[in-house]
Design an enzyme around this catalytic site. Structure first.
Site, PDB file in Angstrom:
ATOM      1  N   ASP A 174      -3.118   0.437  12.256  1.00 30.12           N
ATOM      2  CA  ASP A 174      -3.797   1.274  11.282  1.00 30.12           C
ATOM      3  C   ASP A 174      -4.952   0.467  10.691  1.00 30.12           C
ATOM      4  O   ASP A 174      -4.756  -0.648  10.214  1.00 30.12           O
ATOM      5  CB  ASP A 174      -2.783   1.663  10.195  1.00 30.12           C
ATOM      6  CG  ASP A 174      -3.372   2.540   9.109  1.00 30.12           C
ATOM      7  OD1 ASP A 174      -4.589   2.796   9.133  1.00 30.12           O
ATOM      8  OD2 ASP A 174      -2.614   2.963   8.234  1.00 30.12           O
ATOM      9  N   ARG A 204      -0.625  -7.027   3.752  1.00 31.71           N
ATOM     10  CA  ARG A 204      -2.019  -6.638   3.506  1.00 31.71           C
ATOM     11  C   ARG A 204      -2.639  -7.750   2.664  1.00 31.71           C
ATOM     12  O   ARG A 204      -2.618  -7.710   1.430  1.00 31.71           O
ATOM     13  CB  ARG A 204      -2.093  -5.273   2.831  1.00 31.71           C
ATOM     14  CG  ARG A 204      -1.539  -4.167   3.731  1.00 31.71           C
ATOM     15  CD  ARG A 204      -1.656  -2.790   3.131  1.00 31.71           C
ATOM     16  NE  ARG A 204      -1.038  -1.791   4.007  1.00 31.71           N
ATOM     17  CZ  ARG A 204      -0.869  -0.505   3.681  1.00 31.71           C
ATOM     18  NH1 ARG A 204      -1.277  -0.067   2.496  1.00 31.71           N
ATOM     19  NH2 ARG A 204      -0.303   0.339   4.528  1.00 31.71           N
ATOM     20  N   GLN A 239       7.678   0.469   3.325  1.00 35.54           N
ATOM     21  CA  GLN A 239       7.725   1.922   3.200  1.00 35.54           C
ATOM     22  C   GLN A 239       8.552   2.532   4.324  1.00 35.54           C
ATOM     23  O   GLN A 239       8.833   1.885   5.331  1.00 35.54           O
ATOM     24  CB  GLN A 239       6.319   2.515   3.183  1.00 35.54           C
ATOM     25  CG  GLN A 239       5.513   2.346   4.461  1.00 35.54           C
ATOM     26  CD  GLN A 239       4.077   2.847   4.318  1.00 35.54           C
ATOM     27  OE1 GLN A 239       3.459   2.737   3.275  1.00 35.54           O
ATOM     28  NE2 GLN A 239       3.546   3.392   5.387  1.00 35.54           N
ATOM     29  N   ASP A 293      -1.998  13.112  -0.562  1.00 37.97           N
ATOM     30  CA  ASP A 293      -1.132  12.150  -1.232  1.00 37.97           C
ATOM     31  C   ASP A 293      -0.224  12.865  -2.225  1.00 37.97           C
ATOM     32  O   ASP A 293      -0.665  13.779  -2.939  1.00 37.97           O
ATOM     33  CB  ASP A 293      -1.960  11.122  -2.010  1.00 37.97           C
ATOM     34  CG  ASP A 293      -2.782  10.216  -1.120  1.00 37.97           C
ATOM     35  OD1 ASP A 293      -2.474  10.131   0.087  1.00 37.97           O
ATOM     36  OD2 ASP A 293      -3.739   9.596  -1.632  1.00 37.97           O
ATOM     37  N   GLU A 296       0.962   7.018  -6.966  1.00 41.88           N
ATOM     38  CA  GLU A 296       1.123   7.513  -5.596  1.00 41.88           C
ATOM     39  C   GLU A 296       2.465   7.086  -5.016  1.00 41.88           C
ATOM     40  O   GLU A 296       2.797   5.906  -4.998  1.00 41.88           O
ATOM     41  CB  GLU A 296       0.002   6.980  -4.707  1.00 41.88           C
ATOM     42  CG  GLU A 296       0.092   7.470  -3.263  1.00 41.88           C
ATOM     43  CD  GLU A 296      -0.933   6.831  -2.350  1.00 41.88           C
ATOM     44  OE1 GLU A 296      -0.589   6.566  -1.184  1.00 41.88           O
ATOM     45  OE2 GLU A 296      -2.072   6.581  -2.814  1.00 41.88           O
ATOM     46  N   SER A 329       1.588   8.952   1.188  1.00 39.05           N
ATOM     47  CA  SER A 329       0.376   9.445   1.843  1.00 39.05           C
ATOM     48  C   SER A 329       0.808  10.023   3.179  1.00 39.05           C
ATOM     49  O   SER A 329       1.610   9.410   3.889  1.00 39.05           O
ATOM     50  CB  SER A 329      -0.623   8.302   2.045  1.00 39.05           C
ATOM     51  OG  SER A 329      -1.796   8.772   2.688  1.00 39.05           O
TER      52      SER A 329
END
Length: 337
Positions: free
Chosen positions: A57, A111, A126, A238, A251, A254
């Site tokens: 991604d 990340r 997640q 989202d 959030e 997504s």
């Protein structure tokens, strides 16, 4: 400089041991209900992929993945996944899943360019899920139906948590989620920046599914960045809720119906990255060789942080932080896992 903010007087209501027990409680209930709601099978997922496949991604296109060169294959570059958005669709086609069945996996990612604050960490965990659909399912109404199923699962977790930990009640989610497009949100709050618009909508409605994210709005700006090669920008969004502990929009997920050949080609052109069309994954979509799917990611630590009324994501996951964050949290009495 640390962007962590600790509200005056905040004190967690669960100690270290109870927090870890509660994390398991939330995760167990949620994933059991999620797989039933969406007809999912749990599968094992990769931590890294070969860069040549195009399966990673690219997020907003500016975040650099963590990469390394395996010693056993000369010239290979492996990348730690940012998410499993593309890998899941590839897997559904490879293993011939039937329409309206799918998979979910525990996704762990790094990340390294993430800006650290109360809800962002270098470590991402997640539930990544994906379901095979038909071409006729590629509609807003089908997307909204899936959102309602996921939101119903979130409500079930809230109900279970408030029975087990009634002292954690500071607010309750509404029974129904509000559907808004990013353009409608701009029209409602034309004088606010995108994050402030989300805050205003979530404070008003409690829970919002914000749709159609990625393309430019009437003001010439994008509401938020989206990669051009997994979600169809007309069929994504989202799940946002009002977080009373943080006093902001928050959030949880997504998701979206994935690109078909037409939307992929269009979105690659809009982002001026048409060279990606030659990658194996992208070629398979352009040649209609992969199934139509819908999928997304649901933040595990985000969900736990929300239901356990934690103020910092480091209270529900183990990561590393800058010195300023450690100092702020220690001064406030926060226990980072």
């Amino acid at each position: 400089m640390a962007k962590t903010v600790i509200p005056e007087g905040y004190k967690t209501q669960l100690d270290y041991k109870e927090t870890n027990k509660a994390i398991k409680f939330v995760k167990d209930i949620f994933q059991q209900n999620l797989q039933e709601a969406l007809n999912l099978t749990r599968v094992s997922a990769p931590l890294f992929v070969d860069v040549k496949t195009g399966l990673n991604d690219t997020l907003n296109g500016i975040e650099a993945p963590v990469s390394f060169n395996p010693s056993y294959v000369e010239g290979m570059e492996a990348q730690v996944v940012h998410s499993l958005a593309k890998w899941k669709r590839y897997s559904l086609g490879k293993h011939d899943f039937k329409v309206h069945t799918g998979i979910y996996a525990d996704m762990n990612a790094i990340r390294k360019d993430e800006e650290l604050d109360n809800i962002h960490s270098l470590y991402v965990d997640q539930w990544d899920w994906e379901v095979v659909i038909t071409k006729e399912d590629r509609t807003v109404s089908y997307l909204q139906k899936c959102v309602e199923n996921i939101y119903s699962t979130i409500l079930k977790v809230e109900h279970a948590v408030l029975i087990k930990y009634p002292f954690l009640v500071d607010s309750k989610l509404p029974e129904e989620i509000k559907f808004l497009t990013s353009q409608e949100l701009l029209d409602m709050y034309p004088d606010l920046e995108s994050r402030a618009r989300e805050d205003a909508a979530c404070k008003e409605f409690g829970a919002v599914f914000l749709m159609k994210i990625g393309d430019k709005l009437s003001n010439g700006q994008e509401h938020d960045g989206r990669a051009p090669d997994y979600d169809d920008w007309e069929l994504n969004g989202d799940i946002l809720v009002w977080n009373e502990t943080l006093k902001r929009a928050y959030e949880l997920s997504s998701m979206g119906i994935r690109v078909d050949s037409e939307s992929l080609k269009s979105q690659l052109e809009k982002r001026d990255v048409t060279h990606m069309a030659t990658l194996p994954y992208h070629s398979a979509i352009l040649n209609d060789e992969l199934p139509y799917t819908i999928g997304g990611g649901i933040g595990q630590s985000r969900l736990c942080m929300y239901f356990l009324r934690k103020i910092h994501i480091g209270e529900v996951q183990s990561s590393i932080w800058d010195d300023a964050t450690y100092e702020i949290c220690e001064k406030a009495g926060l226990v980072l896992l």
